[in-house]
Write an enzyme that holds these catalytic residues in place. Structure first.
Site, PDB file in Angstrom:
ATOM      1  N   ASP A 149       0.872  -1.180   0.000  1.00 50.40           N
ATOM      2  CA  ASP A 149       0.000   0.000   0.000  1.00 50.40           C
ATOM      3  C   ASP A 149       0.904   1.224   0.000  1.00 50.40           C
ATOM      4  O   ASP A 149       2.106   1.120   0.259  1.00 50.40           O
ATOM      5  CB  ASP A 149      -0.903   0.001   1.247  1.00 50.40           C
ATOM      6  CG  ASP A 149      -1.804   1.235   1.307  1.00 50.40           C
ATOM      7  OD1 ASP A 149      -2.276   1.685   0.241  1.00 50.40           O
ATOM      8  OD2 ASP A 149      -2.031   1.769   2.407  1.00 50.40           O
ATOM      9  N   SER A 150       0.297   2.385  -0.275  1.00 52.73           N
ATOM     10  CA  SER A 150       1.051   3.635  -0.204  1.00 52.73           C
ATOM     11  C   SER A 150       1.489   3.924   1.226  1.00 52.73           C
ATOM     12  O   SER A 150       2.275   4.844   1.446  1.00 52.73           O
ATOM     13  CB  SER A 150       0.174   4.785  -0.694  1.00 52.73           C
ATOM     14  OG  SER A 150      -0.936   4.929   0.176  1.00 52.73           O
ATOM     15  N   TYR A 191      -0.416   8.638  -2.379  1.00 54.21           N
ATOM     16  CA  TYR A 191      -0.407   8.407  -3.819  1.00 54.21           C
ATOM     17  C   TYR A 191      -1.532   9.193  -4.506  1.00 54.21           C
ATOM     18  O   TYR A 191      -1.457   9.477  -5.694  1.00 54.21           O
ATOM     19  CB  TYR A 191      -0.655   6.923  -4.127  1.00 54.21           C
ATOM     20  CG  TYR A 191       0.513   5.978  -3.941  1.00 54.21           C
ATOM     21  CD1 TYR A 191       1.694   6.362  -3.315  1.00 54.21           C
ATOM     22  CD2 TYR A 191       0.415   4.656  -4.398  1.00 54.21           C
ATOM     23  CE1 TYR A 191       2.737   5.453  -3.147  1.00 54.21           C
ATOM     24  CE2 TYR A 191       1.460   3.757  -4.240  1.00 54.21           C
ATOM     25  CZ  TYR A 191       2.609   4.152  -3.617  1.00 54.21           C
ATOM     26  OH  TYR A 191       3.641   3.254  -3.461  1.00 54.21           O
ATOM     27  N   GLY A 192      -2.584   9.467  -3.738  1.00 58.77           N
ATOM     28  CA  GLY A 192      -3.828   9.979  -4.309  1.00 58.77           C
ATOM     29  C   GLY A 192      -3.723  11.269  -5.104  1.00 58.77           C
ATOM     30  O   GLY A 192      -4.551  11.548  -5.955  1.00 58.77           O
ATOM     31  N   CYS A 198      -4.361  -1.105  -2.129  1.00 61.18           N
ATOM     32  CA  CYS A 198      -4.484   0.348  -2.299  1.00 61.18           C
ATOM     33  C   CYS A 198      -5.398   0.586  -3.501  1.00 61.18           C
ATOM     34  O   CYS A 198      -5.098   0.118  -4.608  1.00 61.18           O
ATOM     35  CB  CYS A 198      -3.093   0.913  -2.557  1.00 61.18           C
ATOM     36  SG  CYS A 198      -3.048   2.667  -2.946  1.00 61.18           S
ATOM     37  N   THR A 242      -5.974   3.370  -5.016  1.00 62.71           N
ATOM     38  CA  THR A 242      -5.345   4.304  -5.949  1.00 62.71           C
ATOM     39  C   THR A 242      -4.355   3.568  -6.859  1.00 62.71           C
ATOM     40  O   THR A 242      -4.334   3.794  -8.080  1.00 62.71           O
ATOM     41  CB  THR A 242      -4.627   5.426  -5.169  1.00 62.71           C
ATOM     42  OG1 THR A 242      -5.516   5.921  -4.162  1.00 62.71           O
ATOM     43  CG2 THR A 242      -4.205   6.544  -6.071  1.00 62.71           C
ATOM     44  N   CYS A 262     -10.879   3.729  -0.113  1.00 60.88           N
ATOM     45  CA  CYS A 262      -9.451   3.890   0.188  1.00 60.88           C
ATOM     46  C   CYS A 262      -9.167   2.996   1.388  1.00 60.88           C
ATOM     47  O   CYS A 262      -9.934   3.008   2.363  1.00 60.88           O
ATOM     48  CB  CYS A 262      -9.155   5.354   0.524  1.00 60.88           C
ATOM     49  SG  CYS A 262      -7.499   5.636   1.181  1.00 60.88           S
ATOM     50  N   HIS A 296      -7.112   3.154   3.669  1.00 60.18           N
ATOM     51  CA  HIS A 296      -6.841   3.859   4.941  1.00 60.18           C
ATOM     52  C   HIS A 296      -8.139   4.139   5.714  1.00 60.18           C
ATOM     53  O   HIS A 296      -8.123   4.266   6.932  1.00 60.18           O
ATOM     54  CB  HIS A 296      -6.171   5.205   4.685  1.00 60.18           C
ATOM     55  CG  HIS A 296      -4.693   5.142   4.378  1.00 60.18           C
ATOM     56  ND1 HIS A 296      -4.194   4.562   3.235  1.00 60.18           N
ATOM     57  CD2 HIS A 296      -3.618   5.616   5.055  1.00 60.18           C
ATOM     58  CE1 HIS A 296      -2.867   4.678   3.224  1.00 60.18           C
ATOM     59  NE2 HIS A 296      -2.489   5.316   4.327  1.00 60.18           N
TER      60      HIS A 296
END
Ligand code: DGL
Length: 262
Positions: free
Chosen positions: A11-12, A43-44, A74, A76, A184, A186
């Site tokens: 993931d980012s 990253y978004g 992720c 994104t 997302c 997160h």
């Protein structure tokens, strides 16, 4: 490919641990390696080319570590890079996309909210899914501006995040949503705060369990599920190991988190 090799997850940053948790729960025998590219988060707001470049970097690292399958935890990175990854590497990839379909099938209000990054909402992959379900439903898309940064700083429960979410959710509440899709990885960490702000009848959907189930289906179909308990999960971050360690929910947070420059 050996069945005993690890499942690689990237993931980012720290958010994909919400996906890791579901995979670990569903496939407890498997060895998992989690890579958090927190140095490059978020990253978004990056260009599609940059997201592809970073996704390649993370993939190469996981391949070096022996991954038998890669979970792009992720939204994104999935919506911008998974097509490229699938055509470039001879290994299965599992992606995560906003769960519009279950929300669209269940909404009674015919109105659903999608909270995701700019990179996800502006991707072609997302636009195709959104077009498909917006014929019968009103879809209110909102960019969760600044949220990933706060979670990456270890501030998911801070008052400022509550205030940001109150403002971001306003157009969705005004429109009368009865489903909120978290686009997302997160954002599942914001669910306690989201529940304080949303009207009680609004259902929150994320894709974590679906990704874990899909990972199992693909491993099974390739005869790559391990049958013996493998080594304990490993976590690597090029950011602050303390923040990654703190976000992993108890009782799963006893695993060691390592700093790695990648
Ligand atoms: N967890 C990533 C996602 O699912 C966050 C993207 C970002 O770093 O902006 O989209």
């Amino acid at each position: 490919m050996s069945k005993d090799k690890p499942i690689g997850i990237f993931d980012s940053g720290v958010g994909g641990t919400s996906i890791w948790k579901e995979i670990h729960h569903l496939l407890p025998l498997e060895h998992t390696i989690y890579l958090a590219d927190s140095f490059n988060a978020p990253y978004g707001e990056k260009s599609s080319e940059e997201i592809v470049r970073l996704s390649i970097k993370n993939t190469e690292k996981l391949l070096e570590m022996g991954a038998k399958i890669i979970v792009v935890a992720c939204n994104t990175a999935t919506t911008n890079a998974i097509t490229h990854l699938r055509t470039s590497y001879n290994i299965p990839f599992i992606g995560i996309e906003p769960a519009i379909k279950p929300a669209a099938l269940q909404t009674r209000a015919k109105c659903i909210g999608i909270l995701a990054t700019k990179g996800t909402l502006s991707s072609n992959l997302f636009a195709r899914a959104s077009d498909l379900y917006s014929k019968d439903n009103k879809i209110v898309e909102v960019v969760g501006k600044g949220l990933v940064e706060k979670i990456e700083q270890g501030q998911k429960d801070a008052r400022v995040v509550h205030d940001m979410l109150t403002e971001l959710l306003e157009p969705m509440i005004q429109a009368g949503i009865d489903y909120l899709v978290l686009g997302c990885s997160h954002y599942p960490y914001l669910i306690p705060t989201l529940k304080k702000i949303l009207p009680p009848h609004v259902q929150i959907i994320d894709s974590g369990m679906a990704v874990a189930k899909q990972t199992r289906v693909v491993l099974q179909s390739l005869d790559l599920l391990t049958s013996e308990k493998q080594q304990i999960p490993e976590f690597f971050t090029n950011g602050d190991p303390k923040i990654l360690a703190e976000i992993i929910p108890a009782p799963l947070n006893s695993f060691k988190v390592n700093y790695l420059d990648f």
